[in-house]
Enzyme design. Structure first.
Site: not given
Lengths: 270, 270
Positions: A94-96
Site C-alpha cells: 500500500a506504500k502508505r
C-alpha cells in the site's frame, strides 16, 4: 502469529524465498472470467491455491483492487489465504505515508479491516508517520528504501552527508525504527549493488525485493547480494510473470509452473 | 474544468484561501449520528453544505473512509460536492506513491472512481511514479514537500548538495514535473520559514498548507510567507478545528462559524 515468526517458518517449511505479488488486472484475465462479478477474487484465489506451497509470502497490491471498487474482493482474498493456507504471511502493498493520526487510520485499514500481516510504508514523512504501524508489534512494517523503478534515483540516490538517501533510510530503520524487530525494507532487484549495501547496513532485517521477472532484475545477483548467512532474508517478488503465465482456463497451472521454476532458480543460487 | 482554473476561480469568487479537510472520525460525531449506516457521508455532507461558500477547496482524507469500509460514502460525498457545489475543487488526500504501472491504477482510483480534481502524491519514488497522475492534464497533482509533522525533518531536512531535500523536491517540481502547470506542493504551516523558501523556489505554484488549527501552525506567518503577489497561491487546510467545533445537532452551524472566523483570520493578513 508475529509476522517475522511466520515469515521465517515459511522460508524454511516451503524452502522458498519467492513472494507472489497479486496485482490483478482484469484486462489480462483469461476469457472465461470476463464479466464475472467476483472475477478479481476468483482469479487471485486460483493463483493463491496453485502456488501457496511454493511461496514465503503473498503480496496483494491494493491499487489494483481500489481501481476496480473491489475492496470487498481483497478482504475475501486475504480471508481465504488465512483460512486455506494458514501461516502464509500476507503483505499489503500500500506504500502508505501520512501524519500519525492519519497513519493510525491506515493501520486500521491494513491490519484490522484487511487482516494483513505486514504493510509497505513510505518513509518520506519520517518516524511519527511510521510509529502507528510499529505499534501493532506483531505486524510487519516494510519501508521503501531503494525502489526498482527508473525514477527511484531522483531522490533515493541523492548524497546526504557522505551516504545516499536510501542508505540513510536503511540506517534509520536498522538503528531506530526497528527496535521491536518488526521492520523490513524494499530494495529493488534492478540494483544488486545496492541490495548488498543495504544488507551490510541492516544485518538480518528482511528485504522485500521487487523487480525480477517483468522488470528485468537478475535472480543470481539478487540472491548473492541479499541473502543472509543462513540463505534466507529475502522475499523476492514476482507478479506479472507468474499471474499472466497462462492465458486460458489453465492459467493457475501455468502460474504454478512458473512459480516452481522461479523458486528453483532462486534456490539454485542460495 | 482544469483543477488550476477551478482553484483560481474559487480563490476569487469565495474570497477564500481556506481548504476544509474532511477527516471523518465517527468517535467524534454528534450523538444523533451514532449507529446510522451512512453516518460518515451524512456528517461530511452537512459540513460541506455549511461551508462550501467559504472555501477554495475540500480535501477528503481517504484513510478515514478506508478504515471504516466507507469508500462508497466517499464516492457519494464527492458526487454530492460536484452536484451541489459545482466549481469547488476536491483534493483527494491519499499521498500515493508507487511504480508507474501501479500509479496508473491509483490514478484511476482517484480521478475516475472517486472523481477527485486533484490528489496528493509522495515524491520518494521519483518522476515515473508521478507521471501517471500528470498524464491526466486537467487534474491537480500535489506533491509532498515539507510536511507538518515532527518526523518531517527526518528525511526532508537532510542536506543534499547545498540544499535541503524538501528544497530539491520543490525545485524538481518547479523545473521538471510541472511542465503542464498542474502541480502543487504540500508545505506544513508549522514551518513558515520553509513556506517562504518553497515560495521563492516555485514561483506561482499553489501550496497546500496543513497544520493550522489543531496542529498549531500560525495563520499570520503562513500567509506572510506563502501568498503570491496577488494575495492567493495558498490552500490553507483546517480539518479537526472545523469538523468538531460543535458536539451536538448544530455541529454544521458550529463548523460554519469556525470556518468563517478562519477565513476572516486568513484574509486579515493577505
Amino acid at each position: 502469529m508475529h509476522f517475522m515468526t511466520a515469515l521465517k517458518a515459511a522460508w524454511r517449511q516451503r524452502d522458498s524465498l519467492l513472494c507472489v505479488g497479486l496485482d490483478p488486472d482484469p484486462a489480462k484475465f483469461p476469457a472465461h472470467l470476463a464479466g464475472r462479478p467476483q472475477a478479481i477474487f476468483e482469479f487471485c484465489r486460483d493463483i493463491v491455491d496453485a502456488t501457496a506451497d511454493l511461496v514465503c509470502a503473498f503480496k496483494p497490491q491494493i491499487a489494483y483492487f481500489a481501481a476496480h471498487r473491489a475492496e470487498d474482493q481483497l478482504e475475501a482474498l486475504i480471508d481465504h489465504i488465512h483460512e486455506r493456507h494458514p501461516g502464509t504471511p500476507v503483505i499489503l502493498d500500500a506504500k502508505r505515508g501520512d501524519i500519525g493520526s492519519t497513519a493510525e487510520q491506515y493501520a486500521v485499514e491494513a491490519f484490522e479491516r484487511f487482516r494483513a500481516d505486514a504493510i509497505t510504508v513510505n518513509p518520506y514523512m519520517g518516524r511519527d508517520s511510521v510509529e502507528p504501524y510499529l505499534a501493532y508489534g506483531d505486524k510487519g512494517v516494510i519501508l521503501l528504501c531503494r525502489t526498482s523503478n527508473p525514477g527511484g534515483s531522483d531522490l533515493q540516490f541523492l548524497d546526504v552527508g557522505g551516504e545516499k538517501l536510501y542508505e540513510r533510510v536503511a540506517r534509520l530503520v536498522a538503528e531506530e525504527w526497528n527496535a521491536s524487530g518488526n521492520c523490513g525494507l524494499v530494495v529493488g532487484a534492478t540494483f544488486p549493488a545496492e541490495i548488498a549495501r543495504v544488507r551490510e547496513i541492516v544485518g538480518e532485517v528482511p528485504l522485500l525485493v521487487p523487480g525480477i521477472g517483468a522488470q528485468g532484475g537478475d535472480i543470481a545477483a539478487t540472491v548473492a547480494a541479499g541473502c543472509t548467512a543462513d540463505g534466507t532474508g529475502l522475499m523476492i517478488n514476482s507478479s506479472r510473470a507468474i499471474l499472466y503465465a497462462g492465458k486460458n482456463e489453465d492459467f493457475a497451472a501455468a502460474a504454478r509452473s512458473v512459480a516452481q521454476d522461479t523458486r528453483a532458480a532462486i534456490n539454485a543460487h542460495r
